[in-house]
Design a protein around this motif. Sequence first.
Motif, mmCIF file in Angstrom:
data_model
loop_
_atom_site.group_PDB
_atom_site.id
_atom_site.type_symbol
_atom_site.label_atom_id
_atom_site.label_comp_id
_atom_site.label_asym_id
_atom_site.label_seq_id
_atom_site.Cartn_x
_atom_site.Cartn_y
_atom_site.Cartn_z
ATOM 1 N N VAL A 197 0.843 -1.196 0.000
ATOM 2 C CA VAL A 197 0.000 0.000 0.000
ATOM 3 C C VAL A 197 0.884 1.254 0.000
ATOM 4 O O VAL A 197 1.858 1.345 0.730
ATOM 5 N N GLY A 198 0.533 2.197 -0.865
ATOM 6 C CA GLY A 198 1.267 3.454 -0.921
ATOM 7 C C GLY A 198 2.654 3.324 -1.505
ATOM 8 O O GLY A 198 3.531 4.134 -1.194
ATOM 9 N N VAL A 199 2.875 2.336 -2.373
ATOM 10 C CA VAL A 199 4.219 2.088 -2.909
ATOM 11 C C VAL A 199 4.358 2.672 -4.312
ATOM 12 O O VAL A 199 3.388 2.961 -5.003
ATOM 13 N N SER A 200 5.631 2.821 -4.722
ATOM 14 C CA SER A 200 5.948 3.154 -6.111
ATOM 15 C C SER A 200 6.314 1.868 -6.839
ATOM 16 O O SER A 200 7.128 1.087 -6.335
ATOM 17 N N VAL A 201 5.703 1.655 -7.981
ATOM 18 C CA VAL A 201 6.005 0.476 -8.788
ATOM 19 C C VAL A 201 6.975 0.895 -9.891
ATOM 20 O O VAL A 201 6.614 1.688 -10.773
ATOM 21 N N VAL A 202 8.192 0.398 -9.814
ATOM 22 C CA VAL A 202 9.215 0.728 -10.812
ATOM 23 C C VAL A 202 9.117 -0.220 -11.999
ATOM 24 O O VAL A 202 9.084 0.202 -13.161
ATOM 25 N N ASP A 203 9.069 -1.521 -11.708
ATOM 26 C CA ASP A 203 8.987 -2.553 -12.746
ATOM 27 C C ASP A 203 7.810 -3.469 -12.424
ATOM 28 O O ASP A 203 7.906 -4.331 -11.538
ATOM 29 N N PRO A 204 6.681 -3.303 -13.121
ATOM 30 C CA PRO A 204 5.492 -4.098 -12.796
ATOM 31 C C PRO A 204 5.712 -5.601 -12.920
ATOM 32 O O PRO A 204 5.004 -6.386 -12.281
ATOM 33 N N GLY A 205 6.689 -6.020 -13.695
ATOM 34 C CA GLY A 205 6.919 -7.445 -13.888
ATOM 35 C C GLY A 205 7.919 -8.054 -12.945
ATOM 36 O O GLY A 205 8.166 -9.265 -12.996
ATOM 37 N N SER A 206 8.480 -7.267 -12.039
ATOM 38 C CA SER A 206 9.484 -7.797 -11.123
ATOM 39 C C SER A 206 8.834 -8.693 -10.074
ATOM 40 O O SER A 206 7.655 -8.529 -9.730
ATOM 41 N N ALA A 207 9.621 -9.626 -9.550
ATOM 42 C CA ALA A 207 9.110 -10.547 -8.532
ATOM 43 C C ALA A 207 8.699 -9.807 -7.264
ATOM 44 O O ALA A 207 7.803 -10.248 -6.535
ATOM 45 N N ALA A 208 9.344 -8.677 -6.996
ATOM 46 C CA ALA A 208 8.984 -7.900 -5.809
ATOM 47 C C ALA A 208 7.554 -7.402 -5.900
ATOM 48 O O ALA A 208 6.840 -7.322 -4.896
ATOM 49 N N VAL A 209 7.098 -7.081 -7.114
ATOM 50 C CA VAL A 209 5.746 -6.571 -7.317
ATOM 51 C C VAL A 209 4.749 -7.712 -7.490
ATOM 52 O O VAL A 209 3.695 -7.749 -6.839
ATOM 53 N N THR A 210 5.051 -8.662 -8.359
ATOM 54 C CA THR A 210 4.106 -9.745 -8.644
ATOM 55 C C THR A 210 3.896 -10.680 -7.458
ATOM 56 O O THR A 210 2.911 -11.424 -7.417
ATOM 57 N N GLY A 211 4.808 -10.608 -6.472
ATOM 58 C CA GLY A 211 4.647 -11.444 -5.287
ATOM 59 C C GLY A 211 3.524 -10.990 -4.374
ATOM 60 O O GLY A 211 3.075 -11.758 -3.508
ATOM 61 N N PHE A 212 3.035 -9.775 -4.541
ATOM 62 C CA PHE A 212 1.922 -9.285 -3.716
ATOM 63 C C PHE A 212 0.588 -9.735 -4.312
ATOM 64 O O PHE A 212 0.407 -9.777 -5.536
ATOM 65 N N ARG A 238 -2.181 -7.992 -3.684
ATOM 66 C CA ARG A 238 -2.760 -6.702 -4.084
ATOM 67 C C ARG A 238 -1.680 -5.636 -3.962
ATOM 68 O O ARG A 238 -0.923 -5.616 -2.992
ATOM 69 N N VAL A 239 -1.665 -4.744 -4.938
ATOM 70 C CA VAL A 239 -0.753 -3.594 -4.894
ATOM 71 C C VAL A 239 -1.591 -2.325 -5.016
ATOM 72 O O VAL A 239 -2.201 -2.068 -6.067
ATOM 73 N N LEU A 240 -1.660 -1.557 -3.935
ATOM 74 C CA LEU A 240 -2.357 -0.270 -3.931
ATOM 75 C C LEU A 240 -1.274 0.795 -4.096
ATOM 76 O O LEU A 240 -0.722 1.309 -3.122
ATOM 77 N N ALA A 241 -0.972 1.086 -5.363
ATOM 78 C CA ALA A 241 0.200 1.919 -5.668
ATOM 79 C C ALA A 241 -0.115 3.406 -5.592
ATOM 80 O O ALA A 241 -1.220 3.846 -5.937
ATOM 81 N N ARG A 242 0.877 4.182 -5.173
ATOM 82 C CA ARG A 242 0.753 5.638 -5.246
ATOM 83 C C ARG A 242 1.154 6.126 -6.642
ATOM 84 O O ARG A 242 0.692 7.171 -7.098
ATOM 85 N N ASP A 243 2.041 5.368 -7.312
ATOM 86 C CA ASP A 243 2.383 5.657 -8.704
ATOM 87 C C ASP A 243 2.901 4.381 -9.345
ATOM 88 O O ASP A 243 3.612 3.589 -8.717
#
Length: 303
Positions: A87-102, A104-109
């Motif tokens: 929650v409230g995170v910046s997504v740099v690379d939508p395909g990275s394991a750090a992002v896809t491992g969640f 739900r991603v409630l991104a700020r950008d």
Amino acid sequence: MTGWFSFLHGEATAGDVLALERVAVVLRAAGVAYDVVWSPGFRADGTHFEGVDPAAYTHLVFVCGPAHGAQVEELHRRFAHCVRIAVGVSVVDPGSAAVTGFHRVLARDAPGTGPTLDLAARAPVPDAPPVVGVVLTHGQREYGSLRRHTEVAEAVTGWLGGKDCARLELETRLDAHDWRLCGTPAQLQAVLARLDLVVTDRLHGLVLALRAGVPALAVDPVAGGAKVTAQARACSWPALVAAEELRAGELERWWAWCLGEGRETARRLGAGFRSGAGTDTADGLAEALGLRRTSASAGPRSR
């Protein structure tokens, strides 16, 4: 709840911690119990990852910062059985394991989406602690064996580190080429006037604070007392601690006084100084030069 403030080699920023407090408000309102994991380098007495049993939790909430990197990916592996939400995170690379491992991603950008207000903007507003200017010297070798500057600086800064205050390190030295320093006395005075208190072992730290109408907790760094003590006496300013009496109790006593009745005393002294009240050594200069001046604005010039 976790974030970059939880990692051993991460960092705790004011924005991240405020974002955490905003999320905590939402969870408390929903009646959800939670623990916060802190970096041992930031809060040694808090809950740390090395002492956490992942099996004790059903959800992991990652708050603020970039959803990126090996440390975030390790969270997914360690808390694989948990529902993981960013929650409230910046997504740099939508395909990275750090992002896809969640889950739900409630991104700020994030790429392809409009930005959302950062969590820190709506965080609870805390009571403002005092803003304290710290003006210390480590020089003045002319005092020889009477110098206690190092001991005074260590004691004062160690004590200040435990106070709930916003600390601002200041220099009376001016420099027109170093952006970190003031280039004129007026610039320094503008900073001092916005403070609640100045803690100093410098003569001009004391005088300029009082001239701005701001209380100063002064410490004389010379054994037996020297120019700081003399100037405090000349200013009729009582908040002075001798190097030999530099104990937490004395500092606490004058801290409380400076932030209490000392405020009005400093305002009164500052108003007097700025209006020209009192006497100083320049009052005797014309006579020392052999001049007969009848006023500050008239008289012969010395050549």
